[in-house]
Scaffold this motif. Structure first.
Motif: not given
Length: 1182
Positions: A516-525
């Motif tokens: 999987y590729l996981n993208i995280k922005a700021s502290t969002f899920p």
């Protein structure tokens, strides 16, 4: 590259040869006098095969997998099936050294010490060929066309399929360098067939099919016993006396050792389409290895460099997809790339490359420096002016000249190192250790800076664009994000094997793991999506992913993090994310959300991105209103909702802000009339009418026209109701509307009439025009619909519309080829000019088309038209001249029709006398110009022929003489020439019976009269019958001055009785004339009779003296002896006296032409009309 032993077995006998089944599932070994069959997956011995009586030296499997062959020292070859059953055996004279199957035809080549044989399943026989030396090895080309034989005397013989030698290659060592193993490169990508040759002169060499050597010999430093290619031809395995198998490139560059053994290696093979290698040794050991080719690569931003074919470096631009290959021709051990630098470590040196230019897409590298020194290191990093070597716990910084400038000793093993940028010569390095320590090192500083220390070992590191955050992947596959300044752990995420920060956005990172590729922005899920491989870079919307050996740039929409910001109404941050790369739908959603949140600046940017001018205009208008001081956000939001289609929410906001009228307008424009009624004021009739009208407009637009008509009528919009009814052809509805309308409503009624006319309902249109009182339009309606009877009736009642009726009627008649009626209609309409023009055109057409009867008729009509126009004093003289001219032309064409018919038609129904009279009449009339269409040749030719036939030889001679001076048509040329000759044999005079007699003066006139159709003596004009053109016994007389036409007719009608006197009249008759003579005892009345006075003597002189009568003579005349041409004014009547009353003459009352009564009656019976003027016999009069 490293070799991992998969399984191993040992037998008692030496392993001389082995072969894989083409699908790779089985391995056949030649061990002693047996064949051993192994399962390649786990090394299980499946079955030993016995068939040979002595040592088996060679084995080969056919490419189709159906059979394999073995050759032994017992001089025999055995063919085995894939089910391990022997099916055929044949022998040679010496021990078998090698066997090989043709890859295309499956022909088997078997080689012994003294000869070789070719066997194929189809032939069932072996063709053998002698050899000058012992054959030690053989190999077929890929296309199966040629067989290469390696011999102990150092010769390679290349044969065709029939065994004939085509190429002979002699090695320099001769018999001191026996050829021990050969193999053709199996690659389909090579342009030429390439043969790899290993000899016991300890050399590896390559040859083309033509026998030309490729490159130089490669020294091996051992005696090679076997050589084989990988399936795709990229690598070569060589084993022999050095007790190991070496891996070479296809060009002969040694890459490393596959596996060290305890005895000589006699055979080695690669499992088809894999990286597995099997090795057979002198001591009976069978070893099965897996070769693992490690990835040697380097990445910096959008440039990725990786090793290819172990000796090449390919630099790939991940954005433009451009690639460049750098051939090193040695094993590439390490690669490092940074900005415009590229470092490649080879076994004995390090090469430093630089780009030719600073262009971001330039892919041309050149060697900048060479460090000729052998280095052992785990990791290699290049900077602008330095290279960094990582050796276990130690880091060394070297200049490009190879001088060591600095060294750092770490507390633990270095697991990860990365250049994070900086000024040239002062770059910073990010270093992760096994003990969890993370350091920052500057290449110009001896002291390392500890950023933080964690409990677990570091696997991967990355620093954010602003260098405020640090992302770490540890050995437990956990991604941890720290604040560099506070050392605080911000968050952590599981299942990570690599991590990368977005180089364009501070708060975004991505990490991969678990597919999987996981993208995280700021502290969002975290947002997840499937992706195979390792994330190594993140630039804007592109994620650089390494999967197995290939690097790819994956375009990933940043939709998920953008929506996370939108959910929290963080529009500016969401816009920044969108700038990295989202779909158009995401941009529109951002624009809409920002617009609803009244964040107009962000909304404007987003709508600009999707080029939505409609919403941009809305934002612009709201901003203008805000500048003018409006601050009612409810009103602004209501407009936004109405643009978005949220009409009910917009209406509520309009109402809340006190603008119900805007809600009414909105619902009305949307044709949502039921909702609009809720916002009507206090029942204002004006607003109600407006609403009904708009509702009708809507019904019209949605193809409900009947409903629309009813609504328009109820709203008083008759014009629109009529327009819809008319356009749909609803005549009944138009009738209802027209009859309900008051006659004062002129415009709607006229519109109804126009539609009635258009819809082919002229009766209703007439009714409507009468209701309005528009007679002119009614006349036009009758004219347009060709209802001429109604038009004429209306014209009778209203003469002022005469022109409007008769002129179109005449034009319609002319268009329908009814020209004569058209001429009459023009005449009736008072359009004399048009009438004359029509007749002139008709006449001209008739002449051109040789319809001379019609031409005569039209000229007669023209003359009568001119006579009618002559009543105008201003035109009298001109018109009378024209009248006489056209009358003359009419007579000419009427006569010429008979001549034309005689000349053109094969049979003539006219009497010779008639033709003679007509042609003589025309000849005397054509003294001046000849009218169009009348042929003088035809006239003279007819006259000549008929004159000759009737005995007028002199006249015939004259006609033939005249013809000689004219242009004669070819068709009558011979006839004229013959007539000219034959007439000479005739007398030179005319028959007396043909000589014309003047009935006035009883003078015999010559046939050829220079004066024309008048008497040569008294100049009295002759009067001819209009059918036979015979001279009529008529004499024209004139009235004495003072006697009117009416009085003259009255006197003639009196018919005073004559006293019978015996012997007073004497009749003298001869063949040529008839004469009446009075004796001398005549009374006074007889003396006054001009006729008798002129009959008794000849009149001399050249002037014509007309016969003038007085009242007493008129009284003496009989009505049946007098014919009167009653011309209309301004012409005078003409009077004629018949001198032979017993011979009846008839005059047409219309055209005043004279005929013998019998001829006239016959012609009238034939044509039912006058042959000249075409007056019907049932017509009342002229």
């Amino acid at each position: 590259m490293r070799a991992v032993l998969t399984w191993r077995d040992k037998v008692e006998q030496c392993i001389y040869d082995l072969a894989f089944k083409p699908d790779g599932t089985q391995l056949i070994l030649a061990a002693g006098n047996r064949l051993l069959v192994y399962d390649t997956s786990d090394g299980t011995l499946l079955q030993p095969l016995k068939g040979h009586k002595d040592t088996v030296y060679c084995v080969a499997y056919a490419k189709d997998g159906k059979r394999f062959a073995s050759g032994s020292a017992d001089k025999s070859i055995i063919i085995w099936t894939s089910k391990l059953e022997g099916i055929l055996k044949y022998t040679h004279n010496d021990s078998i050294q090698c066997v090989s199957y043709n890859p295309i035809t499956h022909q088997l080549a078997s080689c012994s010490s003294s000869d070789f044989g070719l066997w194929s399943p189809e032939q069932k026989s072996v063709s053998k060929h002698k050899s000058s030396s012992k054959i030690t090895c053989c190999s077929w080309t890929n296309d199966g066309q040629y067989l290469a034989l390696g011999m102990s005397n150092g010769v390679i013989s290349i044969r065709n399929k029939n065994g004939e030698e085509k190429v002979k290659i002699e090695r320099p060592g001769g018999s001191f360098s026996p050829i021990w193993s050969i193999c053709w490169n199996p690659s389909r990508e090579e342009h030429n067939d390439i043969l790899a040759v290993a000899d016991w002169g300890q050399k590896l060499s390559f040859y083309q099919l033509s026998g030309k050597q490729i490159g130089k010999d490669r020294p091996l430093n051992f005696d090679p016993c076997c050589i084989s290619y990988f399936t795709k031809g990229e690598y070569i395995l060589v084993g022999g006396s050095d007790k190991q198998v070496s891996l070479f490139t296809k060009d002969g560059v040694r890459l490393g050792t596959v596996g060290e053994q305890n005895s000589w290696v006699w055979t080695c093979r690669v499992k088809p389409d894999s990286n597995y290698v099997v090795v057979g040794c002198q001591d009976g050991t069978i070893s099965f290895y897996q070769l693992i080719f490690s990835t040697v690569h380097g990445l910096y931003k959008d440039r990725y460099a990786y090793r290819d074919s172990m000796t090449d470096v390919i630099v790939q631009h991940l954005i433009t997809e451009q690639k460049v290959r750098i051939k090193c021709r040695e094993l590439v051990k390490k690669i490092a790339i940074y900005k415009n630098r590229l470092a490649i470590q080879l076994p004995e040196k390090i090469l430093i490359y630089e780009l030719y230019s600073d262009d971001s897409v330039d892919m041309h590298y050149r060697v900048k420096e060479k460090i000729v020194k052998k280095f052992e290191c785990n990791l290699l990093v290049v900077c602008t002016d330095h290279i960094i070597l990582c050796q276990e716990k130690r880091l060394q910084c070297l200049s490009f000249s190879g001088v060591k400038e600095r060294e750092w000793q770490m507390e633990s093993l270095i697991r990860y190192i990365k250049v994070i940028g900086g000024p040239a010569g002062r770059e910073g390095l990010l270093v992760g250790l096994k003990n969890g320590q993370i350091l920052k090192i500057f290449v110009d500083n001896l002291f390392a800076i500890v950023l933080l220390k964690q409990a677990t070992a570091v696997r991967c590191l990355d620093m954010s664009a602003s260098r405020n955050k640090l992302a770490v992947v540890d050995e437990n596959d956990t991604c941890l994000v720290y604040d560099i300044h506070t050392k605080e752990l911000l968050f952590q995420e599981p299942n990570a094997n690599s991590v990368a920060w977005n180089t364009q956005c501070e708060d975004m990172l991505c990490f991969s793991g678990g597919g999987y590729l996981n993208i995280k922005a700021s502290t969002f899920p975290v947002h997840q999506q499937k992706l195979q491989g390792f994330v190594v870079g993140y630039n804007g919307s592109k994620i650089f992913c390494l999967h197995v050996f290939s690097m790819s740039a994956v375009e990933v929409p940043q939709s998920a993090p953008m929506y996370q910001y939108l959910d929290r109404k963080m529009f500016k941050e969401a816009y920044q994310i969108a700038c990295l790369g989202v779909t158009d739908a995401d941009w529109r959603e951002l624009a809409m959300e920002a617009l609803e949140g009244l964040e107009f600046e962000t909304a404007k940017k987003a709508f600009t991105r999707v080029q939505d001018l409609r919403y941009l205009e809305l934002i612009s208008s709201i901003e203008e209103r805000k500048k003018r001081g409006e601050s009612n956000n409810d009103l602004f939001l209501a407009e936004v909702f109405s643009y978005q289609g949220k009409f009910h929410e917009a209406a509520k906001l309009y109402k809340r802000s006190g603008h119900e009228n805007l809600a009414l307008d909105m619902y009305t424009d949307l044709c949502m009339f039921e909702y609009a009624k809720d916002f009507l004021g206090s029942g204002d009739p004006k607003e109600t009418k407006m609403l009904i009208t708009k509702q009708a407009d809507w019904a019209r637009n949605i193809n409900e026209p009947k409903a629309a008509v009813e609504m328009y009528i109820s709203a008083g919009e008759h014009t629109k109701a009529i327009e819809i009814s008319g356009s749909h052809g609803w005549v009944d509805m138009l009738i209802d509307i027209a009859r309900k309308l008051d006659k004062a409503e002129r415009e709607p009624l006229l519109m109804c009439a126009r539609y009635f006319k258009k819809l082919d309902s002229p009766g209703y249109a007439a009714e409507t025009y009468l209701k309005v009182g528009d007679l002119k339009s009614l006349v036009q309606l009758y004219v347009d619909t060709k209802r001429w009877d109604e038009a004429f009736a209306l014209g009778e009642k209203h003469p002022e519309f005469k022109d409007d009726i008769y002129v179109p009627y005449a034009q319609w008649l002319a268009e329908n080829d009814r020209f004569e009626e058209a001429q009459k209609a023009f005449h009736k309409a008072g359009r004399q000019g048009e009438a004359v023009r029509v007749l002139e055109q008709l006449t001209h057409n008739a002449v051109v088309e040789s319809r001379f009867n019609d031409a005569a008729y039209y000229y007669w009509m023209l003359s009568m038209q001119c006579l009618d126009m002559a009543q105008d004093p201003a035109q009298k003289d001109v018109m009378l001249d024209k009248f006489h001219h056209f009358q003359h032309l009419a007579e000419l064409y009427h006569g010429y029709q008979t001549i034309h018919r005689y000349m053109e038609e094969p049979f003539s129904f006219d009497l010779p006398e008639t033709l003679f009279n007509i042609s003589k009449f025309l000849l005397h009339s054509l003294t001046k110009a000849t009218p169009l269409g009348i042929s003088k040749v035809n006239t003279l030719f007819t006259l000549a022929k008929q004159s000759k036939a009737l005995g007028a030889y002199k006249l015939a001679r004259h006609a033939y003489d005249k013809l000689r001076g004219l242009q004669i048509p070819a068709r009558i040329q011979k006839s004229i020439e013959l007539g000219t000759l034959t007439i000479r044999s005739k007398p030179f005079h005319d028959s007396e019976e043909l000589v014309p007699l003047c009935y006035r003066c009883s003078t015999n006139n010559p046939l050829l009269n220079n004066l024309g159709n008048v008497c040569i003596n008294c100049r009295q004009p002759f009067i001819f019958s209009a059918s036979s053109y015979e001279m009529l016994h008529l004499v024209e007389f004139y009235l004495e001055e003072g006697i009117t036409d009416e009085e003259a007719v009255a006197l003639i009608d009196l018919e005073a009785p004559r006293h019978k006197r015996e012997g007073k009249w004497q009749e003298i008759a001869n063949n040529n004339s008839q004469t009446l003579r009075l004796d001398e005892a005549m009374d006074a009345i007889g003396d006054d009779d001009p006729f008798t006075a002129k009959l008794s003597f000849e009149q001399g002189g050249s002037e014509f003296v007309p016969v003038v009568v007085n009242r007493s003579v008129l009284r003496s005349m009989s009505r049946r002896d007098v014919l009167i041409k009653r011309w209309p004014p301004p012409l005078q009547w003409q009077y004629f006296r018949s001198l032979l009353p017993d011979v009846s003459i008839t005059m047409c009352p219309s055209c005043f032409q004279m005929f013998h009564s019998e001829d006239y009656e016959l012609l009238v019976l034939q044509h039912a009309c006058c042959p000249y003027c075409r007056r019907r016999i049932d017509d009342a009069g002229p």
